[in-house]
Design a protein around this motif. Structure first.
Motif, PDB file in Angstrom:
ATOM      1  N   GLN A  77       8.725  -1.009   9.939  1.00 39.53           N
ATOM      2  CA  GLN A  77       8.291  -2.388   9.757  1.00 39.53           C
ATOM      3  C   GLN A  77       7.057  -2.635  10.616  1.00 39.53           C
ATOM      4  O   GLN A  77       7.036  -2.298  11.801  1.00 39.53           O
ATOM      5  CB  GLN A  77       9.404  -3.355  10.113  1.00 39.53           C
ATOM      6  CG  GLN A  77      10.581  -3.241   9.159  1.00 39.53           C
ATOM      7  CD  GLN A  77      11.637  -4.287   9.459  1.00 39.53           C
ATOM      8  OE1 GLN A  77      11.942  -4.554  10.610  1.00 39.53           O
ATOM      9  NE2 GLN A  77      12.179  -4.871   8.405  1.00 39.53           N
ATOM     10  N   LEU A  78       6.042  -3.235   9.988  1.00 38.39           N
ATOM     11  CA  LEU A  78       4.766  -3.471  10.662  1.00 38.39           C
ATOM     12  C   LEU A  78       4.481  -4.962  10.757  1.00 38.39           C
ATOM     13  O   LEU A  78       4.902  -5.744   9.899  1.00 38.39           O
ATOM     14  CB  LEU A  78       3.632  -2.787   9.878  1.00 38.39           C
ATOM     15  CG  LEU A  78       3.805  -1.285   9.587  1.00 38.39           C
ATOM     16  CD1 LEU A  78       2.683  -0.791   8.697  1.00 38.39           C
ATOM     17  CD2 LEU A  78       3.862  -0.494  10.882  1.00 38.39           C
ATOM     18  N   ASN A  79       3.714  -5.338  11.779  1.00 39.73           N
ATOM     19  CA  ASN A  79       3.286  -6.731  11.886  1.00 39.73           C
ATOM     20  C   ASN A  79       1.994  -6.932  11.102  1.00 39.73           C
ATOM     21  O   ASN A  79       1.514  -5.996  10.440  1.00 39.73           O
ATOM     22  CB  ASN A  79       3.149  -7.151  13.358  1.00 39.73           C
ATOM     23  CG  ASN A  79       2.022  -6.423  14.088  1.00 39.73           C
ATOM     24  OD1 ASN A  79       1.095  -5.855  13.491  1.00 39.73           O
ATOM     25  ND2 ASN A  79       2.091  -6.436  15.409  1.00 39.73           N
ATOM     26  N   GLU A  80       1.420  -8.121  11.190  1.00 40.70           N
ATOM     27  CA  GLU A  80       0.213  -8.455  10.422  1.00 40.70           C
ATOM     28  C   GLU A  80      -0.995  -7.608  10.817  1.00 40.70           C
ATOM     29  O   GLU A  80      -1.958  -7.499  10.057  1.00 40.70           O
ATOM     30  CB  GLU A  80      -0.109  -9.951  10.548  1.00 40.70           C
ATOM     31  CG  GLU A  80      -0.419 -10.429  11.957  1.00 40.70           C
ATOM     32  CD  GLU A  80       0.817 -10.705  12.812  1.00 40.70           C
ATOM     33  OE1 GLU A  80       0.634 -10.967  14.014  1.00 40.70           O
ATOM     34  OE2 GLU A  80       1.958 -10.638  12.318  1.00 40.70           O
ATOM     35  N   ASN A  81      -0.954  -6.964  11.980  1.00 39.19           N
ATOM     36  CA  ASN A  81      -2.044  -6.097  12.428  1.00 39.19           C
ATOM     37  C   ASN A  81      -1.822  -4.630  12.057  1.00 39.19           C
ATOM     38  O   ASN A  81      -2.586  -3.772  12.464  1.00 39.19           O
ATOM     39  CB  ASN A  81      -2.221  -6.217  13.944  1.00 39.19           C
ATOM     40  CG  ASN A  81      -2.617  -7.610  14.363  1.00 39.19           C
ATOM     41  OD1 ASN A  81      -3.410  -8.266  13.702  1.00 39.19           O
ATOM     42  ND2 ASN A  81      -2.055  -8.078  15.466  1.00 39.19           N
TER      43      ASN A  81
END
Length: 185
Positions: A90-94
């Motif tokens: 899972q990745l954040n917006e960056n």
């Protein structure tokens, strides 16, 4: 009449505690601190992570993380190596991985230390498999063996030139002998 075990601390309360060095795990209401890694443990961990990531990261197949806290199924554990298929990171917006991992790794690797309970470590691998993990390795540097766990299968013991199973899609032909050869410097 059997008395139910009352956890001394809830999982939620455990997760609010400061991290320890080495890491502590939350298993069935108990807090268990992992032993401090020694040289052979660290060497195998580093070389395995390098071997896995060298064939998986560029093509975004998977990624091997060292000592990553994974919280799922009522436990919070820190496998020596947690490998996630890329689509499960899972990745954040960056585009950076989220700090809190709330799923089982796709592949969990544990390197047994002399003062560690093999049953406790095996229990963590089995917990991972129960919660969606596809592969578990238990590496024993003292007898140069690797026990491989897969869902719905009997564990298998690998020595010497036995080729080790890896996750589908990962191009690797590691043998037990190769893994333990990394101990020589």
């Amino acid at each position: 009449m059997t008395a139910a075990k009352t956890p001394s601390l809830t999982l939620e309360a455990f997760l609010k505690l400061p991290e320890t060095k080495p890491a502590s795990e939350y298993i069935d209401g108990d807090i268990i601190q992992k032993p401090m890694p020694k040289a052979r443990h660290s060497r195998l961990q580093g070389k395995l992570i390098q071997a896995i990531n060298s064939v998986t990261e560029a093509d975004q197949i998977a990624y091997a993380f060292p000592e990553l806290r994974c919280t799922f199924g009522g436990r919070s554990i820190v496998p020596d190596i947690a490998v996630f298929l890329w689509q499960f990171i899972q990745l954040n917006e960056n585009g950076e991985p989220l700090d809190n991992v709330l799923i089982a790794p796709n592949w969990t690797i544990e390197i047994l230390s002399p003062e560690q309970s093999s049953n406790r470590v095996t229990g963590n691998i089995l917990h991972c498999l129960t919660h969606g993990c596809q592969l578990g390795w238990l590496i024993d540097p003292d007898d140069r063996s690797i026990v491989v766990f897969q869902p719905q299968q009997q564990p298998e013991l690998f020595y010497q030139d036995d080729q080790l199973p890896v996750l589908a899609g990962i191009e690797s032909a590691l043998t037990a002998k190769q893994v333990f050869s990394w101990l020589k410097m």
